[in-house]
Design an enzyme around this catalytic site. Structure first.
Site, PDB file in Angstrom:
ATOM      1  N   LYS A  53       0.888  -1.173   0.000  1.00  0.00           N
ATOM      2  CA  LYS A  53       0.000   0.000   0.000  1.00  0.00           C
ATOM      3  C   LYS A  53       0.918   1.212   0.000  1.00  0.00           C
ATOM      4  CE  LYS A  53      -3.972   2.073   0.198  1.00  0.00           C
ATOM      5  NZ  LYS A  53      -4.962   2.044  -0.909  1.00  0.00           N
TER       6      LYS A  53
ATOM      7  N   ASP B 214      -5.759  -2.963  -1.785  1.00  0.00           N
ATOM      8  CA  ASP B 214      -7.203  -2.816  -2.020  1.00  0.00           C
ATOM      9  C   ASP B 214      -7.556  -3.298  -3.429  1.00  0.00           C
ATOM     10  OD1 ASP B 214      -5.663  -0.682  -2.928  1.00  0.00           O
ATOM     11  OD2 ASP B 214      -7.193   0.838  -2.598  1.00  0.00           O
TER      12      ASP B 214
ATOM     13  N   ASP C 116      -7.756 -14.977   4.087  1.00  0.00           N
ATOM     14  CA  ASP C 116      -9.142 -15.342   4.424  1.00  0.00           C
ATOM     15  C   ASP C 116     -10.033 -15.211   3.183  1.00  0.00           C
ATOM     16  OD1 ASP C 116      -8.629 -15.938   7.078  1.00  0.00           O
ATOM     17  OD2 ASP C 116     -10.352 -14.787   7.829  1.00  0.00           O
TER      18      ASP C 116
END
Ligand code: IPM
Ligand code: MG
Length: 352
Positions: free
Chosen positions: A187, A220, A248
């Site tokens: 990021k 993202d 996950d």
């Protein structure tokens, strides 16, 4: 005949049920194939043990664990102990103490399992999670506790050594796979220090791997690639927290958290590595006998590979996939099978 010293740490919740099933499968495998065996030492360090003794790992416990060739870990987490206490009491001291800096999380839709994606069969990823520092370095503190002026800091620490070794590990892994493609996830647009170091070191290490194709994605944005264009990803390298979240998502897209395995590796083998299903303790189904043991079996296959038993790992993976393909599924996959039924079915195939 090789005998591997296995440290079993079932921990909490369904960890106990799935590790028992995993040990049964490993035993059946060694009996059937011969050539190797396991000597298992059980460690009772769960949250009940913590509540009784005030600690998970007793004095000298890590030194004992260090004798093992591998650690077979269930889950940690209990409704009676705050999560940050149990995590920092058991799992993180092992991962960090044994410098298991490479956390490897494969994701694939096993035969007979339904992905929520229409093109889920395209999922064939390995997420490489930095497992020793970053957002999980535990650095920070609280000042003015309980007062209105309270301040808390949670500092991510990235070292050049830590970043470089995880990138090298990821490049080596990418090189060993047919697609030879590595995606760097950071990021670095918003986080302009540590994440920029990740980008820079990645570019340096990439020079040593001209045969590996690289791409860069922001964390993202990569979630949309995972959902909309799964075929565009192969190996993904990301920080401790980013990869925790992405894994996950990867597990859910692969059909269930109940099948996702993980290996916490110390690639230099100065310490034992630790193998665990990623699902956690799952209080809602604990004791019901319906936990999906497939994540643990797949985890056991990763452990066999690491121990140098690739033929056994393949044999186990084939049995696992034959059982998932047969439709014998636990409730997390929409079926009604029990842990024991799935375990028995895998063992029966292993013996053929
Ligand atoms: C995982 C888990 C752990 C983590 C939890 C139990 C703290 O989510 O292994 O992905 O975040 O590392
Ligand atoms: Mg997680």
């Amino acid at each position: 005949m090789k005998t591997y010293q296995l440290a079993a740490v079932p921990g909490d919740g369904i960890g106990v049920e799935v590790i028992a099933a995993g040990l049964q499968v490993l035993e059946a495998l060694s009996q059937h194939l011969g050539g190797f065996a396991f000597e298992v030492t059980h460690y009772p360090w769960d949250s009940a043990y913590y509540l009784k003794h005030g600690h998970y790992i007793p004095e000298g416990g890590l030194a004992q664990l260090k004798q093992a060739d591998a650690i077979f870990f269930g889950a940690v987490g209990s409704q009676q102990v705050p999560d940050h206490i149990s995590l920092w009491g058991l799992r993180l001291p092992i991962c960090q103490g044994f410098d298991q800096y490479a956390n490897v999380r494969p994701a694939r839709v096993l035969p007979g399992v339904k992905s929520p994606l229409h093109n889920g069969e395209a999922i064939d990823w390995v997420i490489v999670r930095e497992n020793s520092e970053g957002e999980y370095s535990g650095s920070g503190g609280r000042v003015h506790q309980g007062l209105p002026i309270e301040v808390a800091t949670e500092v991510s620490t990235f070292t050049r050594v830590g970043v470089e070794r995880i990138h090298r590990f990821a490049f080596e892994l990418a090189r060993s796979r047919p697609a030879k493609h590595l995606t760097l996830v950071t990021k670095s647009n918003a986080q302009r220090h540590g994440m920029v170091l990740w980008d820079e070191v990645f570019a340096e290490v990439a020079k040593d791997y001209p045969d590996v194709r690289t791409t860069r994605e922001l964390v993202d944005a990569v979630t949309t690639t995972m959902v909309l264009k799964p075929a565009q990803l192969d190996v993904i390298v990301a920080t401790n927290l980013h990869a925790d979240i992405l894994s996950d998502l990867a597990a859910a897209l692969s059909g269930s958290l109940g099948i996702a395995p993980t290996a916490n590796l110390n690639p230099e083998r100065s310490f034992p590595s630790m193998f665990e299903p990623i699902h956690g303790s799952a209080f809602d189904i604990t004791g019901k006998g319906v936990a999906n043991p497939i994540a643990t079996f797949w985890t056991a296959a990763l452990m066999l590979e690491h121990l140098g038993e690739p033929a056994a790992a393949r044999h186990l993976m084939q049995a696992i996939e034959a059982v998932t393909a047969s439709g014998l599924h636990t409730p997390d996959l929409g079926g009604t099978a029990t842990t024991a039924q799935v375990t028995d079915a895998v063992i029966e195939l292993l013996r053929r």
